[in-house]
Motif scaffolding. Structure first.
Motif, PDB file in Angstrom:
ATOM      1  N   PRO A   1       0.827  -1.214   0.000  1.00 15.66           N
ATOM      2  CA  PRO A   1       0.000   0.000   0.000  1.00 15.66           C
ATOM      3  C   PRO A   1       0.855   1.254   0.000  1.00 15.66           C
ATOM      4  O   PRO A   1       1.846   1.356   0.735  1.00 15.66           O
ATOM      5  CB  PRO A   1      -0.815  -0.127   1.281  1.00 15.66           C
ATOM      6  CG  PRO A   1      -0.015  -1.020   2.172  1.00 15.66           C
ATOM      7  CD  PRO A   1       0.712  -1.973   1.271  1.00 15.66           C
ATOM      8  N   VAL A   2       0.502   2.164  -0.844  1.00 20.53           N
ATOM      9  CA  VAL A   2       1.225   3.430  -0.975  1.00 20.53           C
ATOM     10  C   VAL A   2       0.249   4.551  -0.658  1.00 20.53           C
ATOM     11  O   VAL A   2      -0.835   4.635  -1.234  1.00 20.53           O
ATOM     12  CB  VAL A   2       1.809   3.600  -2.393  1.00 20.53           C
ATOM     13  CG1 VAL A   2       2.543   4.937  -2.510  1.00 20.53           C
ATOM     14  CG2 VAL A   2       2.738   2.453  -2.727  1.00 20.53           C
ATOM     15  N   GLU A   3       0.652   5.364   0.265  1.00 17.73           N
ATOM     16  CA  GLU A   3      -0.198   6.482   0.623  1.00 17.73           C
ATOM     17  C   GLU A   3      -0.202   7.511  -0.506  1.00 17.73           C
ATOM     18  O   GLU A   3       0.846   7.804  -1.091  1.00 17.73           O
ATOM     19  CB  GLU A   3       0.295   7.126   1.916  1.00 17.73           C
ATOM     20  CG  GLU A   3       0.202   6.201   3.121  1.00 17.73           C
ATOM     21  CD  GLU A   3       0.645   6.888   4.391  1.00 17.73           C
ATOM     22  OE1 GLU A   3       1.029   8.086   4.280  1.00 17.73           O
ATOM     23  OE2 GLU A   3       0.606   6.249   5.444  1.00 17.73           O
ATOM     24  N   PRO A   4      -1.359   8.048  -0.809  1.00 16.09           N
ATOM     25  CA  PRO A   4      -1.405   9.050  -1.889  1.00 16.09           C
ATOM     26  C   PRO A   4      -0.646  10.308  -1.499  1.00 16.09           C
ATOM     27  O   PRO A   4      -0.556  10.672  -0.320  1.00 16.09           O
ATOM     28  CB  PRO A   4      -2.901   9.326  -2.056  1.00 16.09           C
ATOM     29  CG  PRO A   4      -3.500   8.956  -0.739  1.00 16.09           C
ATOM     30  CD  PRO A   4      -2.680   7.818  -0.207  1.00 16.09           C
ATOM     31  N   LYS A   5      -0.085  10.932  -2.495  1.00 20.79           N
ATOM     32  CA  LYS A   5       0.687  12.141  -2.260  1.00 20.79           C
ATOM     33  C   LYS A   5      -0.247  13.268  -1.848  1.00 20.79           C
ATOM     34  O   LYS A   5      -1.285  13.498  -2.468  1.00 20.79           O
ATOM     35  CB  LYS A   5       1.430  12.518  -3.538  1.00 20.79           C
ATOM     36  CG  LYS A   5       2.391  13.683  -3.358  1.00 20.79           C
ATOM     37  CD  LYS A   5       3.123  13.956  -4.660  1.00 20.79           C
ATOM     38  CE  LYS A   5       4.096  15.135  -4.500  1.00 20.79           C
ATOM     39  NZ  LYS A   5       4.803  15.415  -5.771  1.00 20.79           N
ATOM     40  N   PRO A   6       0.065  13.952  -0.776  1.00 21.52           N
ATOM     41  CA  PRO A   6      -0.845  15.027  -0.342  1.00 21.52           C
ATOM     42  C   PRO A   6      -0.887  16.152  -1.357  1.00 21.52           C
ATOM     43  O   PRO A   6       0.059  16.386  -2.124  1.00 21.52           O
ATOM     44  CB  PRO A   6      -0.228  15.483   0.990  1.00 21.52           C
ATOM     45  CG  PRO A   6       1.212  15.110   0.896  1.00 21.52           C
ATOM     46  CD  PRO A   6       1.246  13.841   0.088  1.00 21.52           C
TER      47      PRO A   6
END
Length: 274
Positions: free
Chosen positions: A214-219
């Motif tokens: 899982p990769v957190e979306p770029k803010p």
């Protein structure tokens, strides 16, 4: 005197037995008021006769009147007779023809002070301005397209509304079946993804290849002065109201359909036996 003569004529005709109707009888003044010749020419002075249509029309001009529009003869004189005007140029270049230029005529009429339609019509009668117009090849224009015998012309008719399906509510049932199929396919994909890691035949390398980290979306980008700023607008006045609203939302999402439980209510279908 004319009124007295008409009255004498009416009395004479009545004594002889033939009915005589005065032309002023159906006017607004009648036989008792002032009778003028102009009243017989004004349509507003006539009254409708019983059982007859109203008499409308205009008097014809005298026999010496000539109908039509006056066409003045425009002759260029000796210079035109020697140069033959546009006919000579037409014979040299048959791809052009000279037609009347109404745009130039309107412009010239306005420059001459002709502002109403009557003056402009007279100006066009006296003056004439020509312009060259390209003539397309006549051989191409005379060619006709050939169509097959089974060719159908026109626009296709609009299909009729399936009123039977509308009355049976079949569109809603088809939509529900489609959504259920999508939900079942999504759940199957989830089950297949979960079962992909089960089994002794998988190695560490195969698990790493199949695993999705899982990769957190770029803010989203923010200006530096607003990076650490607090929210100035909030939908809830207090934190207790926020928790109460989220609790009610989670409780309401239980009977709803969809992945995030935000769809329609999942009402079980029941059958009534008679």
């Amino acid at each position: 005197m004319s009124n007295e003569n008409e009255r004498r004529g009416s009395s004479r005709s009545s004594s002889q037995g033939s009915p005589y109707v005065s032309p002023y009888e159906y006017t607004k003044t009648g036989l008792c008021g002032d009778q003028r010749d102009t009243m017989l020419q004004n349509e507003l002075q006539y009254l409708p006769e019983l059982g007859k249509c109203r008499r409308r029309g205009h008097k014809l001009p005298p026999r010496s009147f000539v109908y039509g529009v006056t066409v003045p003869q425009r002759d260029g004189g000796v210079p035109e007779a020697m140069s033959h005007g546009p006919e000579k140029e037409r014979s040299v270049n048959p791809d052009y023809e000279f037609v009347r230029d109404y745009s130039a005529l309107n412009k010239a009429a306005l420059e001459a002070g002709m502002i109403n339609a009557r003056d402009q019509s007279r100006f066009r009668t006296i003056h004439d301005i020509k312009k060259k117009v390209f003539i397309r090849d006549v051989s191409h224009s005379k060619k006709t397209r050939k169509f097959s015998d089974d060719m159908i012309f026109g626009n296709a008719n609009r299909p009729s509304t399936p009123i039977g399906e509308v009355l049976q509510n079949r569109f809603l049932n088809n939509w529900l079946d489609t959504m259920q199929d999508k939900q079942a396919a999504l759940e199957k994909n989830r089950a297949d993804a979960a079962n992909a890691f089960k089994g002794s035949y998988h190695t560490k390398s195969s698990l790493l290849r199949q695993a999705k980290i899982p990769v957190e979306p770029k803010p989203l980008w923010k200006m530096s002065k607003f990076a650490n700023g607090e929210n100035q607008v909030d939908s809830f006045r207090t934190e207790a109201e926020r928790r109460r609203a989220y609790s009610a939302n989670s409780f309401d999402s239980i009977p709803r359909q969809g992945v995030f439980h935000t769809g329609i209510y999942n009402v079980p279908r029941t059958t009534v036996k008679t």
